[in-house]
Enzyme design. Structure first.
Site, PDB file in Angstrom:
ATOM      1  N   ALA A 182       0.850  -1.194   0.000  1.00 51.31           N
ATOM      2  CA  ALA A 182       0.000   0.000   0.000  1.00 51.31           C
ATOM      3  C   ALA A 182       0.887   1.246   0.000  1.00 51.31           C
ATOM      4  O   ALA A 182       2.080   1.179   0.309  1.00 51.31           O
ATOM      5  CB  ALA A 182      -0.930   0.011   1.202  1.00 51.31           C
ATOM      6  N   PHE A 183       0.286   2.375  -0.338  1.00 54.96           N
ATOM      7  CA  PHE A 183       1.066   3.607  -0.476  1.00 54.96           C
ATOM      8  C   PHE A 183       1.727   4.023   0.822  1.00 54.96           C
ATOM      9  O   PHE A 183       2.694   4.789   0.815  1.00 54.96           O
ATOM     10  CB  PHE A 183       0.179   4.742  -1.013  1.00 54.96           C
ATOM     11  CG  PHE A 183      -0.751   5.331   0.017  1.00 54.96           C
ATOM     12  CD1 PHE A 183      -0.335   6.358   0.839  1.00 54.96           C
ATOM     13  CD2 PHE A 183      -2.045   4.853   0.171  1.00 54.96           C
ATOM     14  CE1 PHE A 183      -1.170   6.903   1.803  1.00 54.96           C
ATOM     15  CE2 PHE A 183      -2.892   5.390   1.127  1.00 54.96           C
ATOM     16  CZ  PHE A 183      -2.456   6.410   1.947  1.00 54.96           C
ATOM     17  N   LYS A 184       1.230   3.533   1.968  1.00 52.47           N
ATOM     18  CA  LYS A 184       1.777   3.958   3.253  1.00 52.47           C
ATOM     19  C   LYS A 184       3.249   3.566   3.429  1.00 52.47           C
ATOM     20  O   LYS A 184       3.940   4.097   4.284  1.00 52.47           O
ATOM     21  CB  LYS A 184       0.932   3.418   4.400  1.00 52.47           C
ATOM     22  CG  LYS A 184      -0.455   4.068   4.440  1.00 52.47           C
ATOM     23  CD  LYS A 184      -1.248   3.672   5.675  1.00 52.47           C
ATOM     24  CE  LYS A 184      -2.614   4.349   5.716  1.00 52.47           C
ATOM     25  NZ  LYS A 184      -3.561   3.776   4.737  1.00 52.47           N
ATOM     26  N   ASP A 185       3.731   2.644   2.600  1.00 51.22           N
ATOM     27  CA  ASP A 185       5.155   2.293   2.648  1.00 51.22           C
ATOM     28  C   ASP A 185       6.057   3.502   2.387  1.00 51.22           C
ATOM     29  O   ASP A 185       7.121   3.617   2.978  1.00 51.22           O
ATOM     30  CB  ASP A 185       5.473   1.204   1.612  1.00 51.22           C
ATOM     31  CG  ASP A 185       4.983  -0.175   2.059  1.00 51.22           C
ATOM     32  OD1 ASP A 185       5.018  -0.442   3.274  1.00 51.22           O
ATOM     33  OD2 ASP A 185       4.568  -0.963   1.197  1.00 51.22           O
ATOM     34  N   ALA A 212       6.178   5.596   5.648  1.00 49.47           N
ATOM     35  CA  ALA A 212       6.850   4.901   6.749  1.00 49.47           C
ATOM     36  C   ALA A 212       8.365   4.863   6.525  1.00 49.47           C
ATOM     37  O   ALA A 212       9.147   5.065   7.452  1.00 49.47           O
ATOM     38  CB  ALA A 212       6.289   3.484   6.885  1.00 49.47           C
TER      39      ALA A 212
END
Ligand SMILES: *Cc1c(COP(=O)(O)O)cnc(C)c1O
Length: 435
Positions: free
Chosen positions: A105-108, A111
């Protein structure tokens, strides 16, 4: 980079301060005091620049005053380790695939960048930093992978036993090294309570340096600006106005797009795409912001009734509804519409949308119906369909293969520490392992 609180323009912070504080003391959100404009030459050269170079130039404009060039280059190299391709669906639509990182997901992106910037500033400080994260499954995976093997930082992830998917559990519990997974005998709320108590425990904090990896941290937002430019660059040659459709929950992703535009990315318009948790589309419609309890949907990473980044969006438009609305349209869809869109796109194009991206696709279609023209739509592909394998294969009646690295992951052994939902036990464990 100078930032200030959305509640008080006098409450300033540097990027470094905002990174470690997360929230300003007055409970507003940090926003940049000035948004730098990229030179015209950058826009013209962008199609010839690789993703990491685009990211570096933007990062330099934003935080180049606080991080020396060589170090910033390293941070970018360690953040941008997977591509963000625009895959064309039809002659008017492309999907900006943001899901080629470890948690799909784009949250990588956020993070990884947060881990790298924290490691940089932390190196000059005293002692190890311990990041505490409570997760219901999703964010924990991105944070664990993002901070994996980051020097000087250890991560403790608390997840509710039996309440995360098997794949999510493997993402949290198989890394090891500086990532510890605590399997809490309780609910997600219990996990959150343990973390909150630890942050309020003055005595504990005398002994341990604790920090969080909160989703509203400005360091999670900044790298999301990079990939809007990367997406724009890939369709620039078409010479058409570009509209971004953003599947949204807490609205961090959309806010990053609006900042990219204010930095000079020539986007024509933005679309706030939501499931039935439609607080922002409703605001855009009638000008009243009315948060409500969240409702459960198929696109569950967007089940947010009180979006935390709305304060940042308002700030960007001087709290003026008319101005925001001229640049952002909002649409919401229910689960049945989402399923239909997934089936239609699969049948017509052989492309598998995950439920979140499908909401973005629907919103772009609706916008184009209302406003036919030459616009090209970029829909942000926020998650890989394999991340929601069970739902997606049931809806499409088709196999959704896991990408090979995740197949490998499923074969690895889980290593988690059982933990009662009891603060004293958690506290003791922290002290005996990290002091
Ligand atoms: C987090 C998430 C969203 C929502 O992003 P926001 O920045 O909170 O609006 C959308 N889709 C997926 C798959 C997500 O994980």
């Amino acid at each position: 980079m100078e930032l200030h609180s959305t509640n008080n323009p006098q409450l300033h912070a540097t990027f470094r301060e905002a990174l470690f504080q997360g929230l300003p003391p007055d409970n507003g959100l940090y926003v940049p005091t000035r948004i730098p404009r990229m030179p015209e030459t950058f826009v013209r050269q962008a199609p010839d620049l690789p993703f990491d170079e685009i990211a570096y130039r933007i990062a330099e404009a934003l935080i180049g005053d606080e991080i020396p060039p060589d170090t910033l280059q390293e941070i970018i190299q360690r953040t941008i380790t997977f591509p963000a391709p625009v895959v064309s669906l039809d002659e008017d639509t492309g999907i900006l695939e943001l899901f080629h990182g470890p948690s799909l997901a784009f949250k990588d992106f956020g993070a990884r960048f947060m881990a790298q910037t924290m490691a940089h500033f932390n190196a000059k400080d005293e002692g190890e930093l311990i990041i505490l994260v409570a997760t219901s499954g999703d964010t924990g995976g991105a944070v664990a992978a993002g901070f994996y093997q980051t020097p000087g930082i250890r991560v403790v992830i608390l997840y509710p036993s039996g309440k995360v998917s098997p794949l999510q559990e493997k993402q949290l519990t198989t890394l090891g090294y500086n990532i510890a997974a605590l399997e809490v005998d309780g609910t997600f709320d219990d996990c959150q309570t343990l973390v909150k108590k630890a942050f309020l425990d003055e005595d504990l904090r005398q002994n341990l340096r604790l920090s969080s990896a909160n989703s509203i941290n400005i360091a999670r937002l900044l790298p999301q600006i990079f990939y809007y430019w990367e997406g724009y660059k890939q369709v620039q040659h078409l010479g058409r106005p570009v509209v971004f459709s953003v599947p949204s929950g807490n609205f961090g992703n959309l806010t990053a797009g609006l900042i990219a535009q204010q930095m000079g990315m020539p986007a024509q318009h933005f679309i706030a795409a939501t499931n039935i948790n439609d607080t922002v589309p409703a605001y855009l419609e009638h000008g009243r912001f009315e948060p409500k309890p969240s409702a459960r949907t198929l696109s569950n990473a967007m089940d947010v009734g009180n979006p935390s980044n709305f304060a940042r969006m308002l700030h960007l438009y001087g709290s003026t509804w008319n101005i925001m609305r001229a640049n952002v349209s909002g649409f919401s869809f229910d689960d049945e519409q989402t399923r239909e869109a997934m089936r239609a796109v699969y049948a017509q194009h052989g492309y598998i949308l995950d439920p979140h991206t499908a909401v973005g696709y629907l919103a772009w279609r609706k916008y184009r119906q209302q406003k036919p023209g030459k616009d090209f739509g970029i829909v942000l592909g926020t998650a890989h369909p394999a991340k929601f394998q069970e739902d997606v294969s049931e809806i499409l009646q088709a196999e959704v293969p896991l990408p090979p690295p995740l197949q490998q992951l499923l074969k690895r052994n889980k290593s988690a520490i059982p933990m009662p939902a009891h603060y004293e036990s958690f506290r003791e464990w922290l002290l005996s392992n990290y002091r």
